[in-house]
Design a protein around this motif. Sequence first.
Motif, short mmCIF file in Angstrom:
data_model
loop_
_atom_site.label_atom_id
_atom_site.label_comp_id
_atom_site.label_asym_id
_atom_site.label_seq_id
_atom_site.Cartn_x
_atom_site.Cartn_y
_atom_site.Cartn_z
N PHE A 111 0.82 -1.21 0.00
CA PHE A 111 0.00 0.00 0.00
C PHE A 111 0.86 1.27 0.00
CE2 PHE A 111 -3.58 -2.65 1.85
CZ PHE A 111 -4.35 -2.59 0.69
N SER A 112 2.06 1.19 0.55
CA SER A 112 2.96 2.35 0.49
C SER A 112 3.36 2.64 -0.95
CB SER A 112 4.22 2.08 1.32
OG SER A 112 3.91 1.98 2.69
N LEU A 113 3.61 1.59 -1.72
CA LEU A 113 3.95 1.78 -3.14
C LEU A 113 2.75 2.29 -3.93
CD1 LEU A 113 6.18 -1.36 -3.84
CD2 LEU A 113 6.90 1.02 -3.61
N VAL A 114 1.57 1.76 -3.61
CA VAL A 114 0.35 2.25 -4.28
C VAL A 114 0.13 3.72 -3.95
CG1 VAL A 114 -2.15 1.99 -4.45
CG2 VAL A 114 -0.70 -0.03 -4.32
N SER A 115 0.32 4.07 -2.70
CA SER A 115 0.20 5.47 -2.28
C SER A 115 1.20 6.35 -3.02
CB SER A 115 0.42 5.58 -0.77
OG SER A 115 0.57 6.92 -0.37
N PHE A 116 2.42 5.86 -3.16
CA PHE A 116 3.44 6.60 -3.91
C PHE A 116 2.99 6.87 -5.34
CE2 PHE A 116 7.07 6.08 -6.86
CZ PHE A 116 7.76 7.25 -6.57
N GLY A 117 2.45 5.84 -6.01
CA GLY A 117 1.97 6.00 -7.37
C GLY A 117 0.82 6.98 -7.49
N PHE A 118 -0.13 6.92 -6.55
CA PHE A 118 -1.29 7.80 -6.60
C PHE A 118 -0.89 9.25 -6.34
CE2 PHE A 118 -3.83 4.21 -7.08
CZ PHE A 118 -5.17 4.56 -7.23
N CYS A 119 0.06 9.46 -5.45
CA CYS A 119 0.51 10.83 -5.17
C CYS A 119 1.24 11.42 -6.38
CB CYS A 119 1.41 10.85 -3.94
SG CYS A 119 0.53 10.54 -2.39
N ILE A 120 2.03 10.59 -7.05
CA ILE A 120 2.70 11.03 -8.28
C ILE A 120 1.67 11.40 -9.34
CG2 ILE A 120 4.07 10.22 -10.23
CD1 ILE A 120 5.82 10.98 -7.99
N LEU A 121 0.63 10.56 -9.48
CA LEU A 121 -0.43 10.82 -10.45
C LEU A 121 -1.12 12.16 -10.19
CD1 LEU A 121 -2.30 9.83 -12.77
CD2 LEU A 121 -3.70 8.73 -11.01
N ASN A 122 -1.41 12.44 -8.92
CA ASN A 122 -2.09 13.69 -8.58
C ASN A 122 -1.18 14.90 -8.68
OD1 ASN A 122 -5.04 13.33 -7.23
ND2 ASN A 122 -3.83 11.48 -6.93
N ALA A 123 0.14 14.67 -8.60
CA ALA A 123 1.07 15.77 -8.77
C ALA A 123 1.22 16.15 -10.23
CB ALA A 123 2.44 15.40 -8.19
N ILE A 124 1.00 15.18 -11.13
CA ILE A 124 1.17 15.42 -12.56
C ILE A 124 -0.10 15.99 -13.19
CG2 ILE A 124 1.61 14.30 -14.79
CD1 ILE A 124 3.38 12.31 -13.30
N LYS A 125 -1.24 15.39 -12.84
CA LYS A 125 -2.49 15.83 -13.47
C LYS A 125 -3.65 15.68 -12.51
CE LYS A 125 -3.64 11.34 -15.56
NZ LYS A 125 -3.97 10.65 -16.82
N VAL A 126 -4.80 16.19 -12.92
CA VAL A 126 -6.03 16.06 -12.13
C VAL A 126 -6.80 14.86 -12.68
CG1 VAL A 126 -8.19 17.15 -11.43
CG2 VAL A 126 -6.12 18.54 -11.72
N PRO A 127 -6.90 13.77 -11.92
CA PRO A 127 -7.59 12.57 -12.44
C PRO A 127 -9.07 12.83 -12.67
CG PRO A 127 -6.25 12.06 -10.51
CD PRO A 127 -6.35 13.55 -10.59
N TYR A 128 -9.63 12.10 -13.65
CA TYR A 128 -11.05 12.24 -13.95
C TYR A 128 -11.90 11.54 -12.90
CZ TYR A 128 -9.57 13.94 -18.50
OH TYR A 128 -8.99 14.68 -19.50
N ARG A 129 -11.45 10.38 -12.40
CA ARG A 129 -12.21 9.64 -11.41
C ARG A 129 -11.82 10.07 -10.00
NH1 ARG A 129 -12.08 3.37 -13.63
NH2 ARG A 129 -13.07 3.75 -15.66
N ALA A 130 -12.82 10.14 -9.13
CA ALA A 130 -12.57 10.59 -7.75
C ALA A 130 -11.66 9.62 -7.01
CB ALA A 130 -13.90 10.75 -7.01
#
Length: 232
Positions: A111-130
């Motif tokens: 889950f730490s790695l998943v959290s890392f990926g999601f934080c990177i995603l939100n730093a790059i762009k605004v996701p369409y799905r909540a």
Amino acid sequence: MPGCFKKTLFTLASLISFVSFILIVVAMGTPKWMTGKILCKTGADLVNATDPELVKFIGEIYYGLFRGGKIRHCGLGGRRSKFTIFPHMVKKLNTGLHVMIIMFLCVAIFFSLVSFGFCILNAIKVPYRAINGPAGACLWNFLAGGFVVLAVTSFMAAVKLHHLTERIANFRENVFQFIILEEHFEDCFWICVASATAHAVNLLLIAISGIHFPKIKTKTEEVNVTAEDIMY
């Protein structure tokens, strides 16, 4: 694209998640979760050792989730030995609880790695799905921190309620009996506590990123048009 402030917060959160991942991996592989002093009760009783003489019968022990070591003092000098928890010693311990601690930390790593990926995603762009946005990042950080807390709590229960140190100290000791004089939680245990704290900090950063600060509007000067201006 996310704003500069939001991008900075999520970049920092991704860094913290990655650091948490490293901390858990290091803690699992290091045999310094617990240290203590052990008294060779059998040896001390044989010679009726008094308080000043008991020092000759006090040894040391340390262990982690997979291995450890001890120094036995039974009147004939110190004897060092090392041991592994798996596959033999775990049968003498609370097997289910010990395996659960390891599983909790493995899930926390994921889950730490998943959290890392999601934080990177939100730093790059605004996701369409909540679920891919701040809500998802909060969820994965909460789960990662929660499983670390479960692992730490389970280890404390194994030490305090199931006498883990005493069981390890007396493993395959057919002649001598050891009792525990002191126990101390060591660096690796506190590293896991720091990992859980890191995910709590991430939750705070993500919550701050969702705050909408009011925009400062500059007051525009009103243009007064007179009849003379129209003539020109």
